[in-house]
Every structure is written in C-alpha cells, then in structure tokens.
Design an enzyme around this catalytic site. Structure first.
Site, PDB file in Angstrom:
ATOM      1  N   HIS A  74      57.749  35.871  59.085  1.00 62.40           N
ATOM      2  CA  HIS A  74      56.483  36.390  58.610  1.00 62.40           C
ATOM      3  C   HIS A  74      55.277  35.983  59.430  1.00 62.40           C
ATOM      4  CE1 HIS A  74      53.294  37.052  55.417  1.00 62.40           C
ATOM      5  NE2 HIS A  74      53.894  38.195  55.512  1.00 62.40           N
ATOM      6  N   HIS A 114      56.934  42.716  61.624  1.00 59.97           N
ATOM      7  CA  HIS A 114      56.093  42.106  60.601  1.00 59.97           C
ATOM      8  C   HIS A 114      56.691  40.789  60.153  1.00 59.97           C
ATOM      9  CE1 HIS A 114      53.452  41.692  57.243  1.00 59.97           C
ATOM     10  NE2 HIS A 114      52.945  42.897  57.386  1.00 59.97           N
ATOM     11  N   GLU A 129      37.326  40.581  37.199  1.00 67.45           N
ATOM     12  CA  GLU A 129      37.443  39.118  37.245  1.00 67.45           C
ATOM     13  C   GLU A 129      37.956  38.638  38.600  1.00 67.45           C
ATOM     14  OE1 GLU A 129      38.953  41.024  34.969  1.00 67.45           O
ATOM     15  OE2 GLU A 129      37.817  40.667  33.126  1.00 67.45           O
ATOM     16  N   HIS A 171      43.319  37.387  23.487  1.00 73.43           N
ATOM     17  CA  HIS A 171      42.060  36.809  23.953  1.00 73.43           C
ATOM     18  C   HIS A 171      41.972  35.299  23.728  1.00 73.43           C
ATOM     19  CE1 HIS A 171      41.039  40.980  24.310  1.00 73.43           C
ATOM     20  NE2 HIS A 171      39.770  40.755  24.592  1.00 73.43           N
TER      21      HIS A 171
END
Lengths: 670, 670
Positions: free
Chosen positions: A31, A268, A416, A479
């Site tokens: 990589h 890659h 966020e 939440h």
C-alpha cells in the site's frame, strides 16, 4: 542516453517518480501508492505556483499543501527533498516507512516539519484543507488592510478517488462551496483505480457535476500524464475564480510509465518489483541508479530555496510596515503566532457557590465561551446544526459566511465529521486559532475518525459535546450516550473532561484552552440537565483530574467517586451516610488522563491504596472503572442502551438516585 | 363547522397532523419534529401506493418504509395507528416519548413492530433504505421465476435536509445510483429549515443536481403542502423508472398550518404551545378535541387492513404455487425466513493443529467465508475497497452489480459508513440474509455510528475487521488501531471477537453466524500477520469467551491472559516460565462479552479468584483490562499511538516479545 531527450521539466518529474519507485521498492511494503500519474500535477504546482520557504517550513504566509491521498506520501517526500526541506533527506527517503525515519507510511505533520496535516485515512485531507482555507479567509478578513495585505495564501490539495468516495469529504466540500472559499484549489487525481480495481465496480458518479452542485468551480485536464501546460492553465484559471473553490479534475494513468502495471490496482497496493522497475526505467528513459537525481533537476528544484527566502523577505517588509502602522493588530497577531495566551486571560472564568442557581453544564459552557470570546480573539467555532442545544454561539461575534469571514461563529450544518476535520485544519493552520466544534456527545461516533486525528496530529481543538448521558431523556437510546465517554477516554492524547458544575466547567475551559496552545485536543462532556453548584468544587481540582470535594475526619471507610452530574448524587449520598456515622469521602473525577499525569503522592492523597471500598457513580458503562474502584469496589453504571422517557425518569429507572447510591455504598461497607 | 369543507383526503392529512401536534404538546419534550409539511406526502404514499398488511407487519413482500428524518416519528406513529397496526394504539400516542410506551422519541424497530429500522441519527435511514433495496434486488434476482414473481416490493424513504447534509447518505446514495436500484424511492422533505434555522446559513448546494450526478432520477413537487395530485404523479413517475433510484424533492413548509411558527426552526425544536395549537386548529379548520380522529378519516385509513389482508392472501397464492413448482428454492427461502440455520452447517468450519501452516487470521477468515458461502446462501457482503486486504471475497459467487443482483460479493467502494448502514438495512430486511462488511479495524471509527446502531437495533451483521494492531506495520499510526478494540468492547450488545489462530477464527464465525440469526451483530478483529496454530485452541472455547489453552498442575501461581496474536506470546512465555519451575496458566480470551455471559462457576474455573497474579497481553490500550487482572495484576499494552515501521519491529519496540512477557511475569511473581 535517452536522458538527453528529456526536457528539464521531464527530468524533474521523473526524479520525483523514481525517488518514489526506489523508496517503495527498498521498503518492500504494501500500500505505498506510487505517484507516477500525480507527479506532473504536483511538479507544476510546486514549481510554478506554490509559495513556500523550504528553510522555514512554518513561514506564516506560505501556501498550504495537503496530500489528501496520503498513501502517495512518497510524492510529498520526494518533492520536499528536491526543493530543499531539511526535514526530508535522501537518507530519510532511503528509510521510507522505517522506525525512526521522518518518512512514515502516510504524511504526519508531527513527524515531518513542512507536512501541514496528517492524512491517510481517506477524505480527511481535503476536509482539513477546507479548514485551512477557512483559517486563511478569517485571518485575511480580520488583519488585512486596504493598504497592506498580510494574509494571502492558497490552500492546494491533491485528492484521489478514495477521498471523493468518503462522506466526510462530501460534507466539507459542500460547506466549502456554500462559503465560497476561492483560495481553496483541489486537484483531483482522476486515475479510475482504487485498491479493489477499476472504479467502474463501485464509483461511477459524475464527480465534477457533484462539485458543481456544491457550488464549486470545476475544471478538467484531460491528459494529466504529460500536458503540463494544461495543468498550469487550469491552476491559473482556478486562481482567477475568487468566489468559489475550484476542483481541477486531472485525468491520469496510475503507474504511468510502468509497461505492465500501469492502469492497474497492482501499482496501488504493492511495489513494482525489480524487473518491472527496470522496465519502467527503460520505458521512461531513466538510466540513473536508484536514488540518484540528475544535477540539472536538483539544481532547478532547489531554486525553491532562494525563491522562498525572497518571498519571506518580501513578506517581512510588509509585516514591518504593518507593525508600524497597525501596532495593535500586529501585537494581536504576534501573540497568536507565539502560541502564548494573554496575561490573566483565565480571570474571566467564573466560579460559583451552592447559592448560585443550578443550571446545565452546557449553559455554563456557553457562559465560559462568551466570557472568553472577548479576551481570546483566536477562539472560533460552532456547532453541527445544534447551536441552541449545544449553546455554543459567541454572542455579538457574527456568523462566518461568504462576505463576513471576519466573524467567529461557524455554521457547520448537520456535518459532524466534516466539522471535525475542518476544526483540525483550522488548528493546524498554525496561526494560533483555537477552533471548537460541537454536537451531541453520542454523535462523536459520526466524527470519531477526526477526533482521533486531532489527538494523533496534535491539533489543539476543543470538542464541545453536550447531552452527555441518558439524562437527555426523550430522544431515546439513539441519542443517549452510554459507552461514549469510555470509548473517548480510550483515545491516547485526548483529554476528556466531564465537569460536575459551574466551577468545574470553568476549570474544564481553563484546561482546554491551555491544552489547545500546547497542541492537545480536549473533549468536554456537558449535561443537558441542570446541576447544582457544589461547595467543594474548584478550577484547580479539575486541572488535577480528580480531587476530594467532600471529606471526613481521618481515614475514610469508603470513597464515592463521581463525574459530572453524578458527583452531586455522591455528595448527597455521603451526607446521608455521614449522618449515619459513616466516614465517607467524595472524589470528583472529571478527567482521568489528567489524574494519571499527577505524581504518585497526589494520587495516593486522593485515592489512598488502603481504602479499598470504593464506589464509582457515572451514568455510563462500567467499562474501565475498575482501574479506580479496584477488585473490592463497585460501580453504579448503565451497561445497556438507554430508553426514551423524560430524563429524570431515565435516571431513576437506571438507578441514578441518592437512595441507590446509599444502598450500594452500604452493601460495600457490609 | 369548517370541517364540512374538508375533503376526505384533507381530513386524513389533518388527522395525522393533529395526532402529532397533540402528542408532542402532551409530551412537552424538545426536538419532536412536527410533520405538518410532510403529512401530505406520507398520506399519499401510504394511502395510494404502499403495500403492507397492518395486521401482519412482518409480511415478507411488503413495501418497506423508512422515516429517515426520525425526529418526525409522530408522523409514522400517527400513520400506523390510523391504518390499523396493533403496535401503536391511541394510548401509545398519548404516551409519546414516555417510559414503556411503544412510541419512543425516534423510530425504533425493536420497540414498535412495523417500524423497519431505527432512525434518528441523521442519514442512517436513507442509507438503511439502500440496504433494504439491495436485499430486495438480490432476493428478487435469486428467487423470482419468469412465471412467478415472489419478491417484488419498493423501499420508500422520507428524508430531510439533515439527512442530506450527512456524509453517510452521500456514500450510500452514490452507491445506490451506481447499482441502479430502481425500486428505491426517496421523498426529500425540502422545507429549508434545520435546527439552526434556515438552511441558507449552511446548506445551499443543489441537492437534485447532486443526486443526478450520483445517477439518480430526480423529480420535483413544487407544492408539497397541498398538491396531492402532483405528489401522486411524481411517485408514479418514480415507479416507472426502473433502472435508477428516484429522489422526489417535495418542497414543503415546516409547521404548515401554524400561523406564527410555520417556516421557522421553532417548529423543529419544540412543541407549538397551547395558544399556537389553538390558532393552528382554527387556521386549518380543525375543531376536534385533542386525539380525536373524525370517523370518516379513520374509516378511510383503516381500509388498509382489508387491503393488506387481500395483498397478503394474493401473495400467499403465488407462494403456494411457487412451493409446488420450485420446491427446492421454496425450501431455501422458507428456511431463511424461519431464522434457522441448515442442519450441520458448522461442520464445514475447519480446525487446525500446530503442524498446520501459520497464516494470518484474516486468511483464516477468508477460508471460513468461502467454506460457509456454499452452505449458507444467505451470506452476502464485501469490503469498503479493501477486498484483497480484508480477504472477504466469496470466490465464484460473482459481484452484485446492476444486472447481476443475484451475486453475493458487494463492492462498497471507499465508503465505510455507508457500508455500515447498508449492512444494517440488509439485516433488517428480515429475510434471513446475513450481511457482512469489512475494512481495516481502525476505520471502524468511520462507521462507528452504524456499528452502534447494529447493536441497538438488533441487526445481525458480521463486521469483518482486519489489520487489528500495530503489527500491521508500515502504514503507521493513522492505520494502527490501539484504542479501537477497547472502544468497541464498550458498545452494549456487540460481540467483539479477536481470535488467536485458525481454530479460533472458525469459532468466531460459529458465534457470528449464530449471533446473526439471533439478531445480534458480531465484530471480528483479525490479524494482518501470520499466527501459529495453537495446541490448546478450540471452537467451543471461543463460544465461552475465555478458556484455558495451557495449564499447569495444581493451582497456578500466575495466569497469562492473551487475545488474538498475543496468545502465542503468552504460550511461549509460559513454556519458558514452566521450564524454570513456575506454575503458569494461559487463558485465551477472544471475547469479553461471551465470557461475561458464562455462569460464575465457569468464570471461576478459568480465572480463579485466588490467583491474583495475572498478566494481560494485548497489542492495544490497557483500558478496561483491570477487570480481569485485578488490583494486583498488570498488562502489556500500548497506551500511545503506534509508529510507521515493519510490523515485527513495531511489536518489538512496543514490548510485545516473549522476553518482555517473561520479564513482566517474573516481576509480578516477585
């Protein structure tokens, strides 16, 4: 021999390419991202456009460069070596990705002076770039004068397909378009290849059209492999559009020059391999030995040193004039750049007594922010669309919008993760700005990658997180954080503070601001519900992480340890237990990592080893509390998800009552 | 009296509106999201298009409905009550957001039968919707026959500005466009208002154009408040385009009908208040008492019961024919729907002996996946562009692409968060599919919100996370998890397994598959590096969370506790210590939560209370380990970020060597 046919520009570009090829080959690591296709655009950018001083990487008015496709970091190291940064030597390049080298596997600002931000996790770099451009826009709007331009630099980003697939980049780039950040110029290395292969398998959207939808100016260079003039023209055009950020899609071939591996994912994910390196050398007419750069190329690239010195000298002249004509502004900027805080800045932080009204710590946070805003002009931030829940508005300081960049309230929208990466970029602009970003504590999950990077890359950000427990009530378990504080405490180099009342909130801000100047992020966990002000709380106590707020005579039989809203429960339980003749100490422990940093004597004075009966009370998971409660202690925790009901009902149902604390304490006492 | 002038449709829509208004008013809670503007589109959708059976919410071929803007959940509860679901009664509506009611503050599939997924955290619902549509496409491609269509339903989503600002929705929708999911129809409640106020302050992009760039079919209804015909026409058009997902932008007025609060953020964040409720009633000509629904409206809406029964009866006929004509396929689907696993499925999982070659646990994972794929046709999944690093390809099972939805390898692209939400959607399709999603362990940070929701909403997903420690090496600290495993262990209802070798990896998959059928997610933490196969490892041991892999005679003096790659270190250290006459036990502890679920006797048999010298060895933070090492134990951990270097160098530098384990053990033994 073929070399003779190469132009100076080709020599330079191939120098970049082969430094990378040779370093990757030597490191033999996966990589690595070979910058064969990206080298031309990077060369044009650094050679013709970028303004920087290799011998003073921190020169304030430098153009910022971000390699968002961080796996291609050898591109940046090669460039830095060639243009003359002292931080990357040929030895560093030969020690690519090795222990102790300044050429780690992805660009890390804290390892390599001249690297602006830490990239590698995809999408972060371009989003940091939005933050860098916002910092520039803010400082320019604030400090520049009609006759003297002090702040004036571009932010250049190279990003790839991976960055463009990540949601965080979409969030940040949508906001950049909204804000019209004209000095943000992103070069999209459009090589159609990601690790899994051709982007046809998963990424067929029209990226340019998407950026146009965001309000960006979009350009296309069709042959990024060889058409240097087209690249230069596109950058010129991008610079000429001053009211929109620009995306230049540069179509390239990954592994350009490698006869058998170009345009494949193979380039890659792994080195070319010895034979293919040889074939690539032949194919590109490169008959230099590994790590050898032709003199002509090096001499040309090193002109950056002289250019940089002269750019800085010129700017220093402006700065000298500025100091004479605008001494007040100059003094402010000078202090900001020095990393120092104004004398006595913390005197504005209020303290409280039990007679003061019980209000939520998010409200105390709002008071602190608004007390600090006038004395700390570097404080700038906002919320991800929860301004009036997080209570983060700096009143009277206006919204940072296109045309009003001098203002200090950032409107992030419901983004966020983008907010997180943008705040990191603002902090790492290095101008002394202290950014803060806010949302509900549970939604740190949306931005955790950015919070982690703030800790890793030493970005002095303040994360203002409210609604910090099941006590937020009706919104329910989606939440209600329960595991969230524990999971944040686990992040190295992040100070997590959960203040118990008004005074502790002031203490939390004192730590957070000082941390920010020391390049350390702080996360505040603040209540939705009102909290009584305690008699024993103190600003100094918060700085030590944990301290005694209620004590007994002699050695306690039991220590109650609370954080945030639960400290009051402990205090009230201790009163009852004391009335029954028990010797009980209450310790408020707003910040574990600060307590860990104290010396053994202090730690022993707060939590004496001999006192083994300890009860921790925190409206979150028990995970980790054993560190302080030991084998004989216990905790009142919530080791499941919460429920939708009014906050006081939730607290009661889950055992966060004085009665339950007393009962558990008695059970421990036996 | 004004009522007389209302059409039946208006009566129905206002019934929805006022059930919500009254419930929100009674609950007096913040952030309820009044569906005044969204009621018309929802009514048209449910009344004219949606195929479902209120009396059998789990009817397999129902259209799926997702309220991605979950804060408007009263919209869904009102609809569910009106159309006749037993799960939402008028009492539940009157107890909106109260303890024990089936009407929590956001839609929760595990609380309210008929709610498909859990929404509220913005952007998740639309992304779950992509997963639901992928599940439908897969099953349809797999089971439908030219003469018999068994699987054929739409996935409808209502989403808002907040959902569209979130990166996760961008990721999932880009993939949905790529895949051409024609049966995914999203209605975008375009009301220009988010919590902070008008979207002009932060969200001015062209959403429609962005979705076109993703490859979606985009429509616009200009007056979503009253133009029911236009809404119906748009949905018809959306259905007629079968090779692209559709986004219908429906422009509405938030708080429609409220004379003073319409088109303000005030309606978003709080109840209208008594006076305004009265004025709204007057304004919309609604003179019914709170919670009263006109008989005509209820009667009309309740026709859904009969309609649903007949839809299901019709489908049952097809199903009966199918069972006769295609008994094998029918048996497979029937088993999948039953939640049962095929007899003896786990026999394919291999076990190993120390003589077997040391390979990475990610490689063992690949072997397990490929052994399981033929026996578990419900296994479907993939990686966020790291297929050949995560090793998650089901070989021979093809790529799930437009035109080949029957295939089982999902290509998520570099979209971790989208992948997470999509996997949740596939699991919650309720058809027995077992989805898995893969990336590097450290990038769980990108998708943590989705992982948390898998645990909360009981989505039986397998999270396949590789490169699980600093031993990944050269990629450096941005890619090296240290705090990650601890932070995941903190999530309630999530089984985290870090297997030590091949046999334990098989054990991990046995747990993960069984968990999935029990609606529980499992996260696997797998090594990049090779791991020797241990003599004492077992599949059964993994299921118990922790077990003895090496023991001594009599009571041990010391217990070494390891997980994953570090168990082998413990075994080798134990050999050395034993050779020196020490009595040492080695415990492999792949899964904390499974160990916690064992009875006290088993726990005591593995970790006897009397043995207080305990050393935990794990290449991650020490956070939480005190639970098992106790006050007198110690751990070999890494309480800082890692570094870029070859993996074996990292391990050595950070103390993960046999020598260091022996040394620390001796220090403990005294």
């Amino acid at each position: 021999m073929v070399v003779a046919t190469q132009s100076l520009e080709e020599l330079c570009i191939n120098s970049i390419r082969f430094l990378a090829v040779d370093a990757v080959e030597k490191a033999k690591s996966g990589h690595p991202g070979l910058p064969m296709g990206a080298a031309p655009m990077a060369f044009v950018l650094w050679d013709k456009f970028m303004r920087f001083n290799p011998k003073n990487p921190q020169w304030f008015n430098r153009d910022r460069f971000v390699l968002s496709a961080g796996h291609g970091c050898m591109l940046q190291y090669a460039l830095m070596y060639l243009v003359g940064y002292d931080s990357v030597t040929l030895d560093d390049i030969k020690n690519f990705r090795q222990w102790g080298s300044r050429t780690p596997g992805h660009p890390e600002n804290f390892e390599t002076p001249g690297v602006e931000v830490t990239t590698g996790p995809l999408g972060q770099g371009i989003s940091n770039g939005v933050g860098l451009a916002m910092a520039e826009a803010h400082l320019a709007a604030k400090f520049n004068k009609p006759d003297l331009t002090l702040v004036d630099h571009y932010t250049y980003v190279i990003l790839g397909d991976g960055c463009n697939m990540e949601g965080v980049s979409g969030e940040a780039c949508s906001l950049a378009g909204h804000l019209g950040l004209g000095k943000l110029i992103a070069l999209y290395d459009d090589n159609h290849i990601s690790i899994d292969g051709n982007t046809e398998i998963s990424f067929t959207e029209d990226v340019g059209k998407r950026f146009e939808a965001y309000g960006w100016h979009v350009l296309h260079v069709e042959d990024g492999n060889t058409d240097l003039a087209a690249i230069a023209k596109a950058i010129e055009e991008a610079k000429s559009v001053t009211d929109k950020p620009s995306l230049i899609k540069v179509t390239t071939t990954i592994g350009y020059g490698s006869p058998n591996k170009n345009n494949t994912a193979g380039v890659h994910g792994s080195p070319l391999g010895g034979d293919e390196v040889m074939l690539t050398r032949q194919n590109l007419g490169w008959n230099y030995d590994p790590f050898v750069v032709p003199d002509d190329a090096l001499a040309h690239m090193r002109k950056a040193v002289e250019r940089g010195a002269s750019l800085e000298a010129e700017w220093n002249k402006t700065w000298a004039q500025y100091k004479t004509k605008y001494p007040q502004e100059a003094a402010e900027l000078e202090r900001m750049l020095s990393g120092k805080l104004p004398e006595g800045w913390d005197k504005v932080l209020p303290t409280y007594t039990p007679e003061d009204k019980a209000v939520a710590s998010r409200k105390h946070s709002e008071i602190c922010l608004n007390k600090l805003a006038p004395v700390l002009p570097e404080l700038i931030g906002g919320s991800a669309d929860l301004t009036h829940s997080n209570l983060t508005e700096l009143k009277g300081f206006g919204d940072f919008q296109k045309g009003s960049y001098q203002n200090r309230n950032l409107r992030f929208g419901v983004r966020e993760h983008g907010m997180g990466a943008i705040c990191n970029g603002i902090a790492l602009h290095g101008s002394g700005l202290i950014p803060y970003g806010a949302t509900f504590l549970v939604f740190t999950d949306y931005m955790r990658a950015a919070i982690r990077l703030s800790a890793l890359s030493r970005a002095g950000v303040i994360w203002v997180m409210t609604h910090d427990s099941i006590a937020l009530g009706e919104d329910g378990p989606t939440h209600q954080p329960v595991e969230t504080i524990a999971s944040l405490r686990a992040i190295p180099n992040l100070t997590v503070i959960r203040p118990a009342d008004g005074t502790e909130t002031s203490g939390a801000y004192k730590v957070a601001i000082e941390n920010a100047k020391n390049h350390k992020p702080t996360l505040l966990a603040l209540s939705r519900q009102n909290l009584p002000n305690l008699a024993g709380s103190s600003i100094e106590g918060v700085a030590k992480g944990a301290y005694t707020v209620v004590d007994c005579e002699g050695t306690p039989e039991l220590i109650l340890i609370g954080t945030g809203s639960e400290v009051d429960l402990c205090v009230k339980a201790a009163e009852k237990l004391t009335a029954e003749g028990r010797k009980v100490r209450v310790v408020s422990m707003p910040a574990w990592d600060l307590f860990e940093a104290q010396d053994a004597a202090y730690q022993e004075s707060v939590l004496p080893k001999a006192v083994k009966k300890r009860l921790a009370v925190e409206a979150g998971v028990s995970f980790g509390w054993c560190r302080y409660t030991g084998s004989e202690g216990d905790s009142i925790s919530i080791d499941r998800f919460g429920a939708s009901a009014p906050g006081n009902v939730c607290l009661e149902k889950f055992g966060f009552t004085v009665e339950n604390v007393v009962a558990k304490a008695k059970a421990l006492l036996g």
